[in-house]
Design a protein around this motif. Structure first.
Motif, mmCIF file in Angstrom:
data_model
loop_
_atom_site.group_PDB
_atom_site.id
_atom_site.type_symbol
_atom_site.label_atom_id
_atom_site.label_comp_id
_atom_site.label_asym_id
_atom_site.label_seq_id
_atom_site.Cartn_x
_atom_site.Cartn_y
_atom_site.Cartn_z
ATOM 1 N N ASP A 193 0.850 -1.203 0.000
ATOM 2 C CA ASP A 193 0.000 0.000 0.000
ATOM 3 C C ASP A 193 0.887 1.255 0.000
ATOM 4 O OD1 ASP A 193 -2.334 1.557 0.124
ATOM 5 O OD2 ASP A 193 -2.374 1.523 2.315
ATOM 6 N N HIS A 197 1.224 4.173 -2.777
ATOM 7 C CA HIS A 197 1.050 5.616 -2.515
ATOM 8 C C HIS A 197 2.169 6.422 -3.166
ATOM 9 C CE1 HIS A 197 -1.217 4.482 1.408
ATOM 10 N NE2 HIS A 197 -2.012 4.474 0.361
ATOM 11 N N HIS A 262 -5.806 3.109 -6.583
ATOM 12 C CA HIS A 262 -6.697 3.324 -5.434
ATOM 13 C C HIS A 262 -8.148 3.484 -5.867
ATOM 14 C CE1 HIS A 262 -3.225 3.577 -2.866
ATOM 15 N NE2 HIS A 262 -4.024 3.631 -1.812
ATOM 16 N N HIS A 276 -7.364 -3.375 2.296
ATOM 17 C CA HIS A 276 -7.004 -2.299 1.362
ATOM 18 C C HIS A 276 -5.680 -2.555 0.626
ATOM 19 C CE1 HIS A 276 -6.413 1.691 -0.207
ATOM 20 N NE2 HIS A 276 -5.269 1.790 0.440
ATOM 21 N N ASN A 280 -5.007 -3.295 -3.500
ATOM 22 C CA ASN A 280 -4.040 -2.484 -4.259
ATOM 23 C C ASN A 280 -3.000 -3.375 -4.924
ATOM 24 O OD1 ASN A 280 -5.093 0.000 -3.628
ATOM 25 N ND2 ASN A 280 -3.648 0.440 -1.993
HETATM 26 FE FE LIG Z 1 -3.752 3.274 0.287
#
Ligand SMILES: [Fe+2]
Length: 388
Positions: A193, A197, A262, A276, A280
Motif C-alpha cells: 500500500d 502511494h 486506489h 485495502h 491495491n
Molecule cells: Fe492506500
C-alpha cells in the motif's frame, strides 16, 4: 504555479517516538485525551502502555477500542457518541489505518453536526475537528500524515472518500518499534500500500516538486526494505526504513493524490471485504502496465528509485524491469488473486460495471497519467481473472 502543502503541525520520528506522547500533548495544550484504537492494540498491550505512560504524567485518558478494519458509518457511531459526551480536548489515534481513519471521522462528527455522508468528496472539509495525535502501528497507510479518511457506507457498500485539512492530524508519532510485532501478511499488505502511494503520487497529474521529493525518498526507503521486513520482522533497520518510507509516501499522496490503483481498489474492498493493501497489490501490476505508455519517464524514475533499474537503463528497459518486479513482488509476498482470495467470479463480473462507475466517481482515476473510460476500467478488472 505554486502548490499548497498540508502537513501535521508536529512529527516525532524515530526510535521510541511514541514515548514522547506526554510531552507532545503538553506542547499542544491538550490534557484530556480519548484514545481511539482497536481490540488488537488492547490485546497487544499497546493501548494500556500508552494509558500507563499518560497516567505517570497525570494525564487521565479514556479508551474507545471498538474501531473495526475498513471502518463503516455505524462502526464509528459509538465513538462519536463517546467523544461528544466526554469533554475530551483531543483524540489519540493508535493503530493501523483503520483506527486512524476512524478517529478522523470521529473528530469531525464529534465537533460538528451531520452524518459522514455529508462530508464525502467533493466537499472539502477544512473545518477543524478535535485535534488528533496519530500513532501508526503499521507501515502503512500513511494516514498519520494525510488529509483523507475513508469510511464505508454499509447501505450502498460505497467506500466514501472524505478530503480536507480537517482530517489532517495535528501530530504524528512515527515509531517503528510499534511495527516489530506485525505478522508477515500485514507487513506485506501495508508495505505494498505504501509503495503504491509513493508510485501513484509520483505519476499523479496533481504532483508537484514537493510531493515528488517525498515520493522518491519513500520509494528509495521502501524498495530495498519491503522484502527484508516481510522475511524478518525483527530487522530493525528494515522496519525503521519502512516506517519512515510509509509516512513520506503518505505526505506525497496527501499533497498529490492517489490515482487509478486506489480508485479501482476501493470498490473491490467495499464489495468483497478485501483488505485495502491487498486489493491495491492485486491491481498494481495491471494498472502500471496500462499507465506506462502515458508516463514512461516517470515510471522509469520509479524503477530506479525502488532500486531495480539503473541510470544506464533506458526508460523502456527500466519499465519492463518495473513490471517484472511488481509481478515478482506479489508472487513472493504471496498476494492472492481475487479467485485465491475466495471471491466468486460470477458476482465479481456482475459488479464490474458498477465498480467502474464507483471508481470514476471517486475522482482518483482522473489523476492517473492515462485516464481510463469505464470500459477500460472493466477491462483491467477482467485481467485479474487470468483465464478470462
Ligand atoms: Fe492506500
Amino acid at each position: 504555479m505554486s502548490s499548497q502543502i498540508i502537513l501535521p503541525r508536529l512529527m516525532q520520528v524515530g526510535d521510541n517516538a511514541s514515548q514522547e506522547l506526554p510531552a507532545v500533548l503538553h506542547s499542544l495544550g491538550c490534557q484530556r485525551p480519548l484514545i481511539i484504537t482497536d481490540k488488537m492494540m488492547v490485546q497487544l498491550g499497546y493501548s494500556s502502555q500508552l494509558h500507563t505512560l499518560l497516567a505517570e504524567h497525570n494525564i487521565a485518558a479514556d479508551v474507545f477500542d471498538a474501531t473495526v478494519p475498513e471502518p463503516t458509518v455505524s462502526s464509528i457511531q459509538a465513538g462519536v457518541n463517546m467523544a461528544r459526551n466526554g469533554n475530551y480536548d483531543c483524540l489519540i489515534a493508535l493503530g493501523g489505518g483503520s483506527p486512524i481513519d476512524s478517529a478522523k471521522a470521529i473528530a469531525i462528527l464529534a465537533k460538528h453536526s451531520g452524518e459522514m455522508y455529508d462530508y464525502k468528496f467533493p466537499r472539502q472539509v477544512n473545518e477543524a475537528g478535535l485535534p488528533i495525535i496519530a500513532i501508526p502501528t503499521t507501515a502503512g497507510t500513511g494516514s498519520e500524515a494525510t488529509r483523507f479518511t475513508i469510511i464505508t457506507d454499509e447501505i450502498s457498500d460505497e467506500k466514501m472518500l472524505c478530503v480536507g485539512m480537517g482530517f489532517m492530524p495535528v501530530a504524528a508519532l512515527i515509531d517503528y518499534r510499534l511495527t516489530l510485532s506485525l505478522p508477515p501478511r500485514t507487513t506485506a499488505d501495508t508495505g505494498i500500500d505504501a509503495l503504491t502511494h509513493a508510485m501513484e503520487a509520483y505519476v499523479s497529474k496533481k504532483r508537484n516538486p514537493y510531493s515528488d521529493s517525498q515520493a522518491l525518498s519513500a520509494m528509495q526507503l521502501i524498495g530495498p526494505n519491503l522484502r527484508r521486513a516481510y522475511y524478518n520482522g525483527n530487522d530493525q533497520q528494515a522496519r525503521e526504513a519502512m516506517m519512515l518510507g510509509s509516512t513520506l509516501a503518505g505526505i506525497a499522496f496527501s499533497n498529490a493524490s492517489v490515482a487509478l490503483v486506489h480508485g479501482m481498489s476501493r470498490p473491490i474492498g467495499a464489495h468483497f471485504h478485501v483488505p485495502h493493501g491487498l486489493s491495491n497489490a492485486m491491481l498494481l501490476p495491471s494498472v502500471t502496465a496500462y499507465s506506462i505508455p502515458a508516463a514512461a519517464e516517470r515510471y522509469a524514475d520509479c524503477a530506479r528509485a525502488i532500486g531495480i533499474a539503473s541510470e544506464q537503463d533506458s526508460n523502456d528497459t527500466a519499465n519492463s524491469k518495473l513490471l517484472d518486479e511488481l509481478t515478482a513482488l506479489n508472487a513472493e509476498l504471496q498476494v492472492p488473486t481475487p479467485e485465491q482470495f475466495g471471491i466468486e467470479r460470477q458476482r465479481f463480473v456482475e459488479l464490474m460495471p458498477s465498480m467502474a462507475e464507483q471508481a470514476l466517481a471517486s475522482g482518483s482515476p482522473g489523476n492517473n497519467p492515462r485516464v481510463p473510460s469505464a470500459d477500460e476500467i472493466i477491462a483491467i478488472y477482467q485481467q485479474l481473472w487470468p483465464e478470462s
